[in-house]
Enzyme design. Structure first.
Site, PDB file in Angstrom:
ATOM      1  N   ALA A  92      -5.285  -8.186  -1.027  1.00  0.00           N
ATOM      2  CA  ALA A  92      -5.699  -7.315  -2.128  1.00  0.00           C
ATOM      3  C   ALA A  92      -6.209  -5.974  -1.616  1.00  0.00           C
ATOM      4  CB  ALA A  92      -6.800  -8.003  -2.927  1.00  0.00           C
ATOM      5  N   LYS A  93      -6.588  -5.929  -0.352  1.00  0.00           N
ATOM      6  CA  LYS A  93      -7.102  -4.708   0.277  1.00  0.00           C
ATOM      7  C   LYS A  93      -8.153  -4.017  -0.597  1.00  0.00           C
ATOM      8  CE  LYS A  93      -3.124  -4.179   3.287  1.00  0.00           C
ATOM      9  NZ  LYS A  93      -2.142  -5.159   2.770  1.00  0.00           N
ATOM     10  N   ARG A  94      -9.113  -4.812  -1.062  1.00  0.00           N
ATOM     11  CA  ARG A  94     -10.180  -4.282  -1.885  1.00  0.00           C
ATOM     12  C   ARG A  94     -11.233  -3.614  -1.019  1.00  0.00           C
ATOM     13  NH1 ARG A  94      -6.553  -5.288  -5.005  1.00  0.00           N
ATOM     14  NH2 ARG A  94      -6.773  -6.401  -6.973  1.00  0.00           N
TER      15      ARG A  94
END
Lengths: 271, 271
Positions: A92-94
């Site tokens: 998700a590369k949050r």
């Protein structure tokens, strides 16, 4: 999942393969489009065909979000379907501050039962720590990515010495241990792996970019492996889109087994 | 929305206020929990009460994602409800490579009709460009954030001179113009705004952190304003959670109007 449980699974399956579920309606076999939930139907068959050869699954969250509510449902069904033995990664590369990171953590660790989530480091400590507060859950922090633009900032030389990605590796070790923190390291720069292992000898590394993105599995294994294997090597398109006929899942299984066989050899050689 | 249309709205409303919709079930008034869709019901009343004083709305995507499918539905209804005159920001802080960024762009620009999305710069050019390919849509790139951890990497001094956030500002101008690219600049460092304006004189800046996070609106306006205003100043908690009674929306309107009145003064003084 604990580090030891992950390592046990790697030993049992003689594999450190992660299958990337970048499931795209435009690329899945046409006959699946008639299914009630084509994304899930595709994933289900891929999982069934690869579970003996893979220790981890990594749904790329963007591909589900792009379909709004329906995509979110497909993702939920997928995470529930993946057998408990496998390590699951929400790619998700949050990365956001405190209470917002906590919301994302609840989304992926509570509402869905992912073992880990990929996180971007740009906002620093208070964007990462909220994810580390969940027991037996993992943060996989972006360090060195394999895309062309990765060099724009990650390879900038710092005044105090070293490059930005090295500072990300060093600094973040103050935030969490190798029992809860992994790093994303792009495989097309396998030569950097020796250097990375000096900074993070014990952490697991998630290595995308073997296969379609061009990294060498042997180099990654030689320079990246540690005494608990310490590697999860991802393949997405090379497995899931190897065949767009009705036999797609069978072919995916064959491709996953090919990688697992190579990995078995490298585990014998380098572990 | 074009830059000129945004500026026209700022002139008409004498405001550069952005209302942050960080809508949290634990913080909204208790009587709303009986509604069929409490998140949307809260947002709807907040929007109705503030639309005369605000030019932009910024749903914080995490707060919706945390509720899975239901949250996604609340977000979809919210974006459809916001009047077309207002500039809409998906505060998602996404950032991934090519085809994945494109998926996120489709999620927020097509499936939902947001005008803009916040993006993290760590993965460089090919993580930002796919968002720039959509006409009249905007990327709002993280540059200098106001959280404590922001300094961990953003303020690192580079060997070639300057700090990392300055390189993000400079480098990213090669990727898109001030008609499609804005920057997030944390207001608690208003002294840095003078320096930032030397690097990006014409771009709009999204300034969070006025109010609850402690920035001064006057300082931000004095040092950040350019000839097209060039500022969107966000307030979330100070407006939407000012009152947890049945009168919450009315109070939110009062708080928004207070900020708008201040802004009207600063527009007269600094524009």
């Amino acid at each position: 999942m604990t580090k030891q449980e992950l390592f046990n699974q790697i030993t049992q399956k003689s594999s450190y393969l992660c299958v990337g579920l970048d499931t795209d309606l435009n690329r899945i076999p046409k006959h699946l489009l008639k299914a009630e939930d084509p994304l899930f139907e595709f994933n289900k068959q891929i999982i069934d065909a690869t579970i003996d050869y893979a220790v981890a699954y990594k749904p790329n969250i963007a591909f589900y979000e792009a379909h709004g509510v329906k995509g979110w449902e497909s993702l939920q069904k997928t995470i529930e379907y993946i057998p408990k033995e496998a390590f699951t990664i929400a790619d998700a590369k949050r990365g956001d501050i405190g209470n917002t990171s906590n919301m994302y953590a609840r989304a992926f660790f509570d509402a869905m039962n992912f073992d880990s989530i990929t996180v971007a480091p740009y906002m620093g400590e208070d964007s990462v720590k909220p994810f580390l507060e969940f027991d037996n859950k993992w943060v996989i922090l972006l360090a060195l990515t394999s895309n062309a633009g990765g060099k724009d900032f990650q390879n900038l030389s710092l005044e105090k010495g070293g490059e930005l990605y090295e500072e990300v590796l060093s600094k973040s070790q103050e935030w969490g241990s190798d029992e809860e923190l992994m790093y994303v390291v792009g495989a097309t720069r396998a030569e950097a792996l020796q250097n990375i292992r000096k900074i993070v000898p014990d952490h697991f590394l998630l290595v995308p970019g073997v296969g379609a993105q061009g990294g060498s599995l042997e180099e990654v294994s030689k320079y990246g492996m540690n005494k608990h294997c310490g590697l999860l090597v991802n393949s997405s398109r090379g497995i899931i889109y190897a065949d767009d006929s009705v036999d797609f899942a069978k072919t995916a299984g064959v491709k996953a087994q090919e990688l697992q066989t190579e990995m078995e050899g490298f585990l014998a050689k380098f572990l």
